[in-house]
Structure formats: C-alpha cells, structure tokens
Enzyme design. Structure first.
Site, PDB file in Angstrom:
ATOM      1  N   ASP A 133       0.828  -1.258   0.002  1.00  0.00           N
ATOM      2  CA  ASP A 133      -0.087   0.100   0.066  1.00  0.00           C
ATOM      3  C   ASP A 133       0.820   1.400   0.058  1.00  0.00           C
ATOM      4  O   ASP A 133       0.261   2.131   0.305  1.00  0.00           O
ATOM      5  CB  ASP A 133      -1.104  -0.093   1.255  1.00  0.00           C
ATOM      6  CG  ASP A 133      -2.004   1.054   1.339  1.00  0.00           C
ATOM      7  OD1 ASP A 133      -2.202   1.695   0.209  1.00  0.00           O
ATOM      8  OD2 ASP A 133      -2.056   1.478   2.492  1.00  0.00           O
ATOM      9  N   CYS A 188     -20.920  -8.699  -7.587  1.00  0.00           N
ATOM     10  CA  CYS A 188     -21.698  -7.670  -7.183  1.00  0.00           C
ATOM     11  C   CYS A 188     -23.118  -7.675  -7.614  1.00  0.00           C
ATOM     12  O   CYS A 188     -24.416  -7.329  -7.150  1.00  0.00           O
ATOM     13  CB  CYS A 188     -21.107  -6.231  -7.540  1.00  0.00           C
ATOM     14  SG  CYS A 188     -19.951  -5.742  -6.472  1.00  0.00           S
ATOM     15  N   CYS A 191     -26.845  -5.606  -7.000  1.00  0.00           N
ATOM     16  CA  CYS A 191     -26.452  -5.069  -5.739  1.00  0.00           C
ATOM     17  C   CYS A 191     -25.907  -3.605  -5.861  1.00  0.00           C
ATOM     18  O   CYS A 191     -25.074  -3.378  -6.731  1.00  0.00           O
ATOM     19  CB  CYS A 191     -25.662  -5.711  -4.849  1.00  0.00           C
ATOM     20  SG  CYS A 191     -25.356  -4.996  -3.158  1.00  0.00           S
ATOM     21  N   CYS A 194     -23.860  -0.460  -1.246  1.00  0.00           N
ATOM     22  CA  CYS A 194     -22.701   0.535  -0.846  1.00  0.00           C
ATOM     23  C   CYS A 194     -23.048   1.943  -1.569  1.00  0.00           C
ATOM     24  O   CYS A 194     -22.740   2.930  -0.556  1.00  0.00           O
ATOM     25  CB  CYS A 194     -21.329  -0.044  -1.122  1.00  0.00           C
ATOM     26  SG  CYS A 194     -21.331  -0.309  -3.046  1.00  0.00           S
ATOM     27  N   CYS A 198     -23.581   5.043   1.199  1.00  0.00           N
ATOM     28  CA  CYS A 198     -22.539   6.011   1.678  1.00  0.00           C
ATOM     29  C   CYS A 198     -22.970   7.417   1.938  1.00  0.00           C
ATOM     30  O   CYS A 198     -23.776   8.125   1.199  1.00  0.00           O
ATOM     31  CB  CYS A 198     -21.616   6.051   0.361  1.00  0.00           C
ATOM     32  SG  CYS A 198     -20.210   7.339   0.730  1.00  0.00           S
ATOM     33  N   CYS A 248     -22.003  -4.389   2.936  1.00  0.00           N
ATOM     34  CA  CYS A 248     -21.795  -5.340   1.912  1.00  0.00           C
ATOM     35  C   CYS A 248     -22.295  -6.781   2.055  1.00  0.00           C
ATOM     36  O   CYS A 248     -21.423  -7.215   3.220  1.00  0.00           O
ATOM     37  CB  CYS A 248     -20.337  -5.377   1.190  1.00  0.00           C
ATOM     38  SG  CYS A 248     -20.161  -6.315   0.079  1.00  0.00           S
TER      39      CYS A 248
HETATM   40  S1  SF4 Z   1     -22.486  -3.580  -1.246  1.00  0.00           S
HETATM   41 FE1  SF4 Z   1     -20.870  -5.191  -1.684  1.00  0.00          FE
HETATM   42  S2  SF4 Z   1     -21.874  -6.580  -3.212  1.00  0.00           S
HETATM   43 FE2  SF4 Z   1     -23.286  -4.763  -3.144  1.00  0.00          FE
HETATM   44  S3  SF4 Z   1     -22.547  -3.360  -4.717  1.00  0.00           S
HETATM   45 FE3  SF4 Z   1     -21.422  -3.038  -2.902  1.00  0.00          FE
HETATM   46  S4  SF4 Z   1     -19.521  -4.015  -3.080  1.00  0.00           S
HETATM   47 FE4  SF4 Z   1     -20.765  -5.012  -4.568  1.00  0.00          FE
HETATM   48  S1  SF4 Z   2     -17.431   7.761   2.708  1.00  0.00           S
HETATM   49 FE1  SF4 Z   2     -17.413   5.597   3.989  1.00  0.00          FE
HETATM   50  S2  SF4 Z   2     -18.934   4.640   2.828  1.00  0.00           S
HETATM   51 FE2  SF4 Z   2     -18.339   6.333   1.616  1.00  0.00          FE
HETATM   52  S3  SF4 Z   2     -16.960   5.565   0.384  1.00  0.00           S
HETATM   53 FE3  SF4 Z   2     -15.978   6.527   1.834  1.00  0.00          FE
HETATM   54  S4  SF4 Z   2     -15.451   4.579   3.355  1.00  0.00           S
HETATM   55 FE4  SF4 Z   2     -17.139   4.054   1.878  1.00  0.00          FE
END
Ligand code: SF4
Ligand code: SF4
Length: 310
Positions: A133, A188, A191, A194, A198, A248
């Site tokens: 990283d 995915c 779905c 996420c 967010c 997720c």
């Molecule tokens: S929550 Fe997980 S499975 Fe659903 S779209 Fe996002 S990354 Fe993909």
């Molecule tokens: S704010 Fe949180 S939920 Fe949104 S992309 Fe960044 S890590 Fe993911």
C-alpha cells in the site's frame, strides 16, 4: 530448486504463505496493466484523488510495473484478513477496523519478508521487492488478476469466502514462477447497497471513489478543516470509515482475523466519550504509538473528535 519445469512450484509458496498466517495468495506473471490506463487517467483528470498528488505523479509506473521494478517477471499477491473478533462500542468515537491494532504495513511487510526468504532458500537467484500500500502499484488490479477476488462497486477487493476486510501485499520477483490463480468473477450483480448507503455520496458508478468526499480521506488525509457540508454525515467516525464494507452482503458472517497485532487494546476499546474528548497528546502517544492513527496525528484526531461531538 524445488520446481516444476524449472520453476518453483506454486503450491510450496502457497503452503508457506498460509503457514505465515496469510489468508489468500495468488501468483501471476508480470505484465503491463494497459486496460487500467484509461480508467486511472480519467479518475485523475477528474481530480478524484483530492490532494493526494502522489497518485498522479507515478501514474505510468502504476500500469507498467517494470518501470518500477526493472527485471521483474512474477507477482505474488497476498491477502490478510483484518475483520476484528471484538468491535468497538458503536456509540463511541469510531476508528476504522483496519486501524484497531498495529500499523498493518509493518505486520505485512514482516510476513512478506519471510515469504521472500523462503523463496530465496528454494532459488538463491531470486530477488524481490515487497509492496504494501505504499508504492505506486495497482494493488487491487493485481489481486483480481491473481484470483483473490473481484473489485466491488465500492472499489474494494472482495473475496467470496473472506469478504473485503482484507489487507493486500505484493512481492515483485525477478524469477518466473509457476502461476497459481483462479480469477473470480464479479459477484456484485444488481446490488448497489454500498452506493446507496455511503453518507457522503463518495462512490462513483464506475467502481471508483471520489476521495475528496470520502470520510476516510476527510478524517485521515485532509490537511485543512473538514468543511461544514459534512457535518452530521460522519456520525461518530473519527478515523476512516467502514460503512460501504459493513453494508456489503459479502461481509455477512465472515470469519474474524487471528492476527494478534490487529486486535484493539482494552485501553482503547474501553475509553468513554469523556475520555475521547479529553484525550491529551501524552495519552494519544501512549495509546497509538504503533497505530495507523499516528499517521493522522494528535491534532487531526482531536479536531475530528470535536467535529463529530460538538
Ligand atoms: S454492497 Fe458489496 S456486493 Fe453490493 S454493490 Fe457494493 S460492493 Fe458489490
Ligand atoms: S465515505 Fe465511507 S461509505 Fe463512503 S466511500 Fe468512503 S469509506 Fe465508503
């Protein structure tokens, strides 16, 4: 040399990697990742990297790793689970799960060094460069190529059995290795949890993140104050964010890690809200001496605490 057709056998390396505690490993020949060029350049052109200018400095090296590691022929990609067995109380100032314990860079580098030593013991002509990283490497692209998972809509590497709370690491090697990979398809599907969850709308619809809106960048990297438009959106997050991983479905019921260094200490886990609010620099130094929180520093962390509790 213990090998098949003159190459070190992949199963020996895998076995040693699992002995060292890694949860996932893949081995692939090195190549240029040209198909990622357009995606990367357009993300940078749109300034989605916020003020992380180092990401644009080395963009050619990212897709052409031989510019970074001349003579490299193979890549070993490892994954190490960091999903905690014990979580923080959700009502207190929250640290991202990856930062519960010791800084993962040190933990993983040490394991990769031992793996490299093992490879050199099998083939003394081997040399390698370890990355965790920090170098300009497209880690998730290599992890996908090496069969560790797919890149989810939240831009993270997801493994079907292990989920996404996984640290990645790589060794770029000068020798050819027997390849050991089974590329995972994209699971995915339809779905979009996420993206919908967010709180700052930081997830783009092309599996990238607008870093300038992401709570992780705001609470860790951003040098100046967090803008008022984000007030209330961070909830109680003071270092990083796990929302797009917690939601997720592939992280439902995953097995917690077994790496002692990643455990949260009782001293941190049991801190009350008052103790967080009154955190002194001495206490910060004592509690987070070996933690990723040190990267943000005392001032940033205490500013964040103020931002989410005022
Ligand atoms: S929550 Fe997980 S499975 Fe659903 S779209 Fe996002 S990354 Fe993909
Ligand atoms: S704010 Fe949180 S939920 Fe949104 S992309 Fe960044 S890590 Fe993911």
């Amino acid at each position: 040399m213990v090998s098949g057709e003159g190459k070190i056998r992949g199963d020996l390396i895998r076995k040693e990697a699992f002995n060292l505690g890694f949860d996932l490993i893949g081995i692939v020949p090195l190549r240029q990742l040209d198909e990622h060029k357009e995606h990367l350049h357009s993300w940078l052109d749109k300034k989605m990297n916020a003020d992380m200018f180092f990401l644009s400095r080395d963009k050619d090296k990212r897709t052409d790793p031989r510019k970074l590691f001349p003579g490299a022929n193979s890549v070993i990609v490892t994954g190490l689970n960091y999903f905690p067995p014990i979580l923080q109380d959700g009502d207190l100032p929250l640290i991202s799960k990856y930062a519960y314990g010791e800084d993962y860079h040190f933990v993983i580098k040490e394991k990769l060094r031992k793996l490299l030593d093992f490879i050199i013991s099998l083939d003394p002509s081997a040399t390698g460069k370890i990355c965790v990283d920090s170098s300009p490497v497209l880690e998730k692209a290599w992890a996908h190529e090496a069969g560790l998972g797919w890149i989810g809509k939240n831009s993270l590497l997801i493994n079907r059995e292990r989920g996404s709370f996984i640290f990645l690491g790589e060794i770029f090697l000068n020798i050819d290795l027997e390849s050991y990979t089974q590329v995972q398809p994209d699971y995915c599907g339809n779905c979009s949890l996420c993206i919908e969850t967010c709180p700052t709308g930081a997830i783009n619809d092309n599996r990238t993140i607008d870093a300038g809106k992401c709570i992780s960048w705001l609470t860790i990297e951003r040098k100046s104050e967090i803008p008022d438009e984000f007030r209330g959106k961070l909830k109680n997050r003071i270092f990083g964010c796990d929302i797009c991983q917690d939601i997720c479905p592939w992280n439902n019921g995953i097995t917690p890690h077994k790496t002692d260094q990643f455990r949260i200490s009782d001293d941190v886990r049991k801190m009350s809200l008052e103790e967080w609010k009154n955190l002194t620099s001495e206490k910060f130094e004592k509690l987070f001496r070996r933690s990723p929180l040190k990267r943000a520093g005392y001032k940033k962390i205490t500013d964040n605490i103020k931002f989410v509790t005022d």
